[in-house]
Every structure is written in structure tokens, then in C-alpha cells.
Write a protein that holds these residues in place. Structure first.
Motif, PDB file in Angstrom:
ATOM      1  N   PHE A 129      -7.502   2.865   7.401  1.00 37.54           N
ATOM      2  CA  PHE A 129      -6.604   3.553   6.465  1.00 37.54           C
ATOM      3  C   PHE A 129      -7.238   3.695   5.082  1.00 37.54           C
ATOM      4  CE2 PHE A 129      -3.622   2.570   9.727  1.00 37.54           C
ATOM      5  CZ  PHE A 129      -2.574   3.465   9.595  1.00 37.54           C
ATOM      6  N   ALA A 179       0.154   3.117   5.243  1.00 38.34           N
ATOM      7  CA  ALA A 179       0.264   4.558   4.976  1.00 38.34           C
ATOM      8  C   ALA A 179       0.627   4.832   3.530  1.00 38.34           C
ATOM      9  CB  ALA A 179       1.299   5.182   5.909  1.00 38.34           C
ATOM     10  N   MET A 180       1.211   3.857   2.867  1.00 37.88           N
ATOM     11  CA  MET A 180       1.600   4.031   1.468  1.00 37.88           C
ATOM     12  C   MET A 180       0.466   3.727   0.498  1.00 37.88           C
ATOM     13  SD  MET A 180       5.392   2.364   1.813  1.00 37.88           S
ATOM     14  CE  MET A 180       5.812   2.451   0.086  1.00 37.88           C
ATOM     15  N   GLN A 198       6.976   7.130  -0.478  1.00 41.07           N
ATOM     16  CA  GLN A 198       7.407   7.643   0.816  1.00 41.07           C
ATOM     17  C   GLN A 198       8.761   7.030   1.097  1.00 41.07           C
ATOM     18  OE1 GLN A 198       4.468   6.745   3.755  1.00 41.07           O
ATOM     19  NE2 GLN A 198       2.998   8.170   2.930  1.00 41.07           N
ATOM     20  N   THR A 255      -0.688  -5.969   2.989  1.00 42.61           N
ATOM     21  CA  THR A 255       0.170  -5.182   3.876  1.00 42.61           C
ATOM     22  C   THR A 255       0.479  -5.874   5.196  1.00 42.61           C
ATOM     23  OG1 THR A 255      -1.696  -4.054   4.928  1.00 42.61           O
ATOM     24  CG2 THR A 255      -0.744  -3.024   2.944  1.00 42.61           C
ATOM     25  N   ASP A 275      -2.960   4.207  -1.471  1.00 43.89           N
ATOM     26  CA  ASP A 275      -3.667   5.396  -1.928  1.00 43.89           C
ATOM     27  C   ASP A 275      -5.166   5.120  -1.824  1.00 43.89           C
ATOM     28  OD1 ASP A 275      -4.695   7.641  -3.140  1.00 43.89           O
ATOM     29  OD2 ASP A 275      -3.256   7.614  -4.795  1.00 43.89           O
ATOM     30  N   ALA A 306       1.970  -0.669   9.540  1.00 43.72           N
ATOM     31  CA  ALA A 306       1.601   0.742   9.419  1.00 43.72           C
ATOM     32  C   ALA A 306       2.269   1.433   8.232  1.00 43.72           C
ATOM     33  CB  ALA A 306       1.926   1.484  10.708  1.00 43.72           C
ATOM     34  N   LYS A 307       3.544   1.187   8.015  1.00 44.49           N
ATOM     35  CA  LYS A 307       4.267   1.842   6.918  1.00 44.49           C
ATOM     36  C   LYS A 307       3.648   1.489   5.569  1.00 44.49           C
ATOM     37  CE  LYS A 307       7.691   4.016   4.896  1.00 44.49           C
ATOM     38  NZ  LYS A 307       7.823   5.443   4.929  1.00 44.49           N
ATOM     39  N   ARG A 339       1.878   4.951  -2.501  1.00 47.85           N
ATOM     40  CA  ARG A 339       2.387   6.312  -2.625  1.00 47.85           C
ATOM     41  C   ARG A 339       3.861   6.320  -2.281  1.00 47.85           C
ATOM     42  NH1 ARG A 339      -2.141   9.164   0.941  1.00 47.85           N
ATOM     43  NH2 ARG A 339      -1.683   7.298   2.109  1.00 47.85           N
TER      44      ARG A 339
END
Length: 101
Positions: free
Chosen positions: A54, A78-79, A94, A70, A81, A74-75, A92
Motif C-alpha cells: 500500500f 487505504a487511508m 474516506q 494500522t 497517503d 485494509a481500511k 486520507r
């Protein structure tokens, strides 16, 4: 608004509590939704190697820190940057409050 990561990422106990609530109150035999669930998926966090994908441009140290922050979820990954260095990154938006790490 900046909040400590510890306040934003739930603990294992809180996750188990939320899961217990869903199973015991929302989907139990006494609930109006009983019998309507037709499938269930248990999502596990990514391992370190997969989570590192990622943020490919991070150093190995920053990838390890990112994984530690984290937990491989996954969530949260994905956030991140990936275009900003880890100390300057913020998650980010979301559908979540921004968090500075």
C-alpha cells in the motif's frame, strides 16, 4: 482536528465488543433480523508484506511503522497517503475523521 492514533484505532477489546453486540443483539434469535443473514465473511488483517504494498515508496522502517499503526487493517491502509512521508502523512478522508500520524 488532530487526534492521537490510539484514540482513533479501536482496541481488540472494542472490536470484540462490537462483534458481540452484532451477534447477540442484532442477529440473535430474539432479534427481528434473525434468519435474514445468508452469509458471513471474516476479514483478517494483511500480513506485513501485503500491507507494505500500500505504501511502496516508504522506507522499510516507515513500512514497519505504518504496519504497526494500522495493524494491517485494509481500511486504515487505504487511508494512508503514500505520496507523503510517514511523519507528515495524514489519513486520507474516506468517511472518517482525518488523523495526523
Amino acid at each position: 482536528m488532530t487526534r492521537p492514533v490510539s484514540e482513533c484505532l479501536s482496541s481488540t477489546a472494542e472490536k470484540e465488543s462490537a462483534l458481540s453486540f452484532m451477534e447477540n443483539k442484532v442477529l440473535s434469535e430474539k432479534s427481528p433480523l434473525f434468519g435474514r443473514r445468508d452469509s458471513q465473511i471474516k476479514l483478517e488483517p494483511f500480513d506485513y508484506k501485503t500491507a507494505a504494498l500500500f505504501v511502496p515508496d516508504y522506507s522499510f522502517e516507515d513500512k514497519a511503522i505504518c504496519y504497526g499503526v494500522t495493524g494491517g487493517v485494509a481500511k486504515y491502509l487505504a487511508m494512508m497517503d503514500p505520496e507523503k512521508s510517514l511523519p507528515k502523512t495524514s489519513f486520507r478522508k474516506q468517511n472518517a475523521m482525518p488523523i495526523s500520524v
